[in-house]
Design a protein around this motif. Structure first.
Motif, PDB file in Angstrom:
ATOM      1  N   ILE A  19       0.865  -1.173   0.000  1.00 19.93           N
ATOM      2  CA  ILE A  19       0.000   0.000   0.000  1.00 19.93           C
ATOM      3  C   ILE A  19       0.904   1.225   0.000  1.00 19.93           C
ATOM      4  CG2 ILE A  19      -1.697   1.320   1.318  1.00 19.93           C
ATOM      5  CD1 ILE A  19      -2.734  -1.310   2.443  1.00 19.93           C
ATOM      6  N   VAL A  20       0.630   2.177  -0.890  1.00 13.12           N
ATOM      7  CA  VAL A  20       1.493   3.345  -0.999  1.00 13.12           C
ATOM      8  C   VAL A  20       0.638   4.606  -1.133  1.00 13.12           C
ATOM      9  CG1 VAL A  20       1.734   3.051  -3.506  1.00 13.12           C
ATOM     10  CG2 VAL A  20       3.436   4.376  -2.272  1.00 13.12           C
ATOM     11  N   PHE A  21       0.990   5.636  -0.359  1.00 14.70           N
ATOM     12  CA  PHE A  21       0.285   6.916  -0.393  1.00 14.70           C
ATOM     13  C   PHE A  21       0.904   7.844  -1.438  1.00 14.70           C
ATOM     14  CE2 PHE A  21      -0.996   5.414   3.750  1.00 14.70           C
ATOM     15  CZ  PHE A  21      -2.273   5.920   3.907  1.00 14.70           C
ATOM     16  N   ASN A  22       0.096   8.775  -1.947  1.00 14.15           N
ATOM     17  CA  ASN A  22       0.654   9.835  -2.778  1.00 14.15           C
ATOM     18  C   ASN A  22       1.328  10.868  -1.887  1.00 14.15           C
ATOM     19  OD1 ASN A  22      -1.567  11.118  -1.659  1.00 14.15           O
ATOM     20  ND2 ASN A  22      -2.419  11.845  -3.593  1.00 14.15           N
ATOM     21  N   ASN A  23       1.913  11.900  -2.464  1.00 13.61           N
ATOM     22  CA  ASN A  23       2.751  12.830  -1.701  1.00 13.61           C
ATOM     23  C   ASN A  23       2.005  13.581  -0.604  1.00 13.61           C
ATOM     24  OD1 ASN A  23       4.893  12.068  -3.237  1.00 13.61           O
ATOM     25  ND2 ASN A  23       5.068  13.963  -4.403  1.00 13.61           N
ATOM     26  N   ASP A  24       0.757  13.977  -0.869  1.00  7.83           N
ATOM     27  CA  ASP A  24       0.024  14.732   0.155  1.00  7.83           C
ATOM     28  C   ASP A  24      -0.853  13.862   1.037  1.00  7.83           C
ATOM     29  OD1 ASP A  24      -2.160  14.085  -1.424  1.00  7.83           O
ATOM     30  OD2 ASP A  24      -2.464  16.095  -2.207  1.00  7.83           O
ATOM     31  N   GLY A  25      -0.833  12.538   0.818  1.00  7.77           N
ATOM     32  CA  GLY A  25      -1.565  11.619   1.682  1.00  7.77           C
ATOM     33  C   GLY A  25      -3.058  11.573   1.449  1.00  7.77           C
ATOM     34  N   SER A  26      -3.536  12.266   0.425  1.00  9.66           N
ATOM     35  CA  SER A  26      -4.979  12.308   0.185  1.00  9.66           C
ATOM     36  C   SER A  26      -5.510  11.036  -0.464  1.00  9.66           C
ATOM     37  CB  SER A  26      -5.328  13.514  -0.692  1.00  9.66           C
ATOM     38  OG  SER A  26      -4.690  13.403  -1.957  1.00  9.66           O
ATOM     39  N   LYS A  27      -4.627  10.303  -1.138  1.00 10.41           N
ATOM     40  CA  LYS A  27      -5.026   9.072  -1.824  1.00 10.41           C
ATOM     41  C   LYS A  27      -3.963   7.998  -1.598  1.00 10.41           C
ATOM     42  CE  LYS A  27      -7.304  11.600  -5.604  1.00 10.41           C
ATOM     43  NZ  LYS A  27      -6.822  12.949  -5.228  1.00 10.41           N
ATOM     44  N   PHE A  28      -4.359   6.744  -1.782  1.00 14.20           N
ATOM     45  CA  PHE A  28      -3.370   5.671  -1.745  1.00 14.20           C
ATOM     46  C   PHE A  28      -3.758   4.554  -2.698  1.00 14.20           C
ATOM     47  CE2 PHE A  28      -6.341   4.532   1.635  1.00 14.20           C
ATOM     48  CZ  PHE A  28      -6.517   3.170   1.484  1.00 14.20           C
ATOM     49  N   LEU A  29      -2.747   3.811  -3.126  1.00 16.05           N
ATOM     50  CA  LEU A  29      -2.920   2.647  -3.987  1.00 16.05           C
ATOM     51  C   LEU A  29      -2.712   1.381  -3.185  1.00 16.05           C
ATOM     52  CD1 LEU A  29      -0.814   3.846  -7.054  1.00 16.05           C
ATOM     53  CD2 LEU A  29      -3.266   3.362  -7.144  1.00 16.05           C
ATOM     54  N   SER A  30      -3.438   0.335  -3.537  1.00 11.79           N
ATOM     55  CA  SER A  30      -3.238  -0.966  -2.893  1.00 11.79           C
ATOM     56  C   SER A  30      -3.254  -2.062  -3.944  1.00 11.79           C
ATOM     57  CB  SER A  30      -4.329  -1.211  -1.845  1.00 11.79           C
ATOM     58  OG  SER A  30      -5.617  -1.142  -2.433  1.00 11.79           O
ATOM     59  N   ALA A  31      -2.480  -3.118  -3.695  1.00  8.01           N
ATOM     60  CA  ALA A  31      -2.384  -4.256  -4.608  1.00  8.01           C
ATOM     61  C   ALA A  31      -2.923  -5.499  -3.916  1.00  8.01           C
ATOM     62  CB  ALA A  31      -0.924  -4.472  -5.016  1.00  8.01           C
ATOM     63  N   SER A  32      -3.618  -6.343  -4.676  1.00  4.68           N
ATOM     64  CA  SER A  32      -4.316  -7.470  -4.052  1.00  4.68           C
ATOM     65  C   SER A  32      -4.237  -8.732  -4.902  1.00  4.68           C
ATOM     66  CB  SER A  32      -5.787  -7.103  -3.819  1.00  4.68           C
ATOM     67  OG  SER A  32      -6.561  -8.243  -3.518  1.00  4.68           O
ATOM     68  N   TYR A  33      -4.461  -9.870  -4.250  1.00  3.73           N
ATOM     69  CA  TYR A  33      -4.510 -11.148  -4.948  1.00  3.73           C
ATOM     70  C   TYR A  33      -5.764 -11.297  -5.809  1.00  3.73           C
ATOM     71  CZ  TYR A  33      -0.435 -13.265  -2.706  1.00  3.73           C
ATOM     72  OH  TYR A  33       0.843 -13.568  -2.316  1.00  3.73           O
ATOM     73  N   ASP A  34      -6.713 -10.379  -5.737  1.00  2.00           N
ATOM     74  CA  ASP A  34      -7.853 -10.425  -6.657  1.00  2.00           C
ATOM     75  C   ASP A  34      -7.498  -9.818  -8.016  1.00  2.00           C
ATOM     76  OD1 ASP A  34      -7.832  -7.700  -6.229  1.00  2.00           O
ATOM     77  OD2 ASP A  34      -9.832  -7.591  -5.345  1.00  2.00           O
ATOM     78  N   ARG A  35      -6.174  -9.562  -8.203  1.00  3.44           N
ATOM     79  CA  ARG A  35      -5.606  -9.078  -9.466  1.00  3.44           C
ATOM     80  C   ARG A  35      -5.933  -7.603  -9.741  1.00  3.44           C
ATOM     81  NH1 ARG A  35      -4.090 -13.950 -12.284  1.00  3.44           N
ATOM     82  NH2 ARG A  35      -4.983 -15.737 -11.191  1.00  3.44           N
TER      83      ARG A  35
END
Length: 259
Positions: A19-35
């Protein structure tokens, strides 16, 4: 220590752990086994976008530059690194040179390049948006690297190796620093996270026995070790504004705050 149990998950299958946040913390990305790779709103918890190549994503990383925050790259189980544009939802680039699943992506050299590690036991350096690696490090003595951490100064890259040691590379030319090797923990077979302290004075890692190790950066000797979890201590991170505190997570389903 303070601990929190995990609650219900947002995915049909479990999140792999990146899980990784963008620079200002307003959004984040997540990766999952559901592809799926999903973009979330931090405040509301709403899923804003979904991205998929129908393959399992192992790692994700926003481009660190403020003017390129609409781009991210993902390391995939099918040996590819895929570049995405969040605004269009389209694939912008594919980096297809690894021979195994891609485990980590780390931006270096003022974000004009990034380093990737893979199950093929190699490191590759790529220039942004150029699908040919400009440096390839592979040696018969090397092991797979499931976790990397960039120092706060940007000069050093710590690589967690499956032979129970952390190797250090200088980011300028990505050369191995043979004087800096951190040992004592047991991580073979587990993707335990390693991390630098905010002032670069210490290096930290979890291990398979649930312990947390802290090494002195200058001497490479173990500064402290303690039992953190009943299962594998898979993740650990320093609090950036209270540097005397760390957070660990383990396979016992707990997140713990340590002082």
């Amino acid at each position: 220590c303070i601990y929190v149990e995990f609650g219900k998950q947002w995915y049909q299958r479990r999140v792999r752990g990146d899980i990784v946040f963008n620079n200002d913390g307003s959004k984040f990305l997540s990766a999952s086994y559901d592809r799926m790779i999903k973009l979330w709103d931090t405040e509301t918890g709403a899923c804003l976008s979904r991205f998929t190549t129908k393959k399992i994503p192992y790692c994700v990383q926003f481009h660190p530059d403020d003017d390129k925050q609409n781009f991210f790259v993902s390391g995939m189980a099918d040996k590819k690194i895929v570049g995405w544009d969040i605004n269009s939802g389209e694939i912008t680039q594919e980096y297809d040179r690894h021979l195994g699943a891609v485990n980590t992506i780390t931006f270096i050299e003022r974000n004009i390049s990034f380093v990737s590690t893979s199950d093929d036991k190699s490191l590759r350096v790529w220039d942004w948006d150029i699908p040919v690696d400009r440096k390839h490090i592979a040696d018969p003595s090397m092991h797979a690297i499931p976790s990397c951490s960039l120092s706060a100064s940007g000069k050093w890259l710590a690589c967690q190796s499956m032979d129970n040691k952390i190797s250090i590379f200088a980011t300028q030319k990505l050369r191995l620093n043979r004087k800096k090797v951190f040992k004592g923990h047991m991580v073979a077979g587990y993707a335990c996270q390693c991390n630098f302290s905010p002032d670069n004075s210490y290096l930290m890692s979890g291990d398979a026995d649930g312990r947390c190790f802290i090494w002195d950066w200058k001497t490479t000797k173990v500064y402290k070790r303690f039992k953190a979890h009943d299962g594998v201590c898979i993740g650990c991170v320093w609090l950036p504004h209270e540097t005397s505190k760390i957070v660990t997570c383990g396979w016992d389903g707990k997140i713990k705050l340590w002082d």
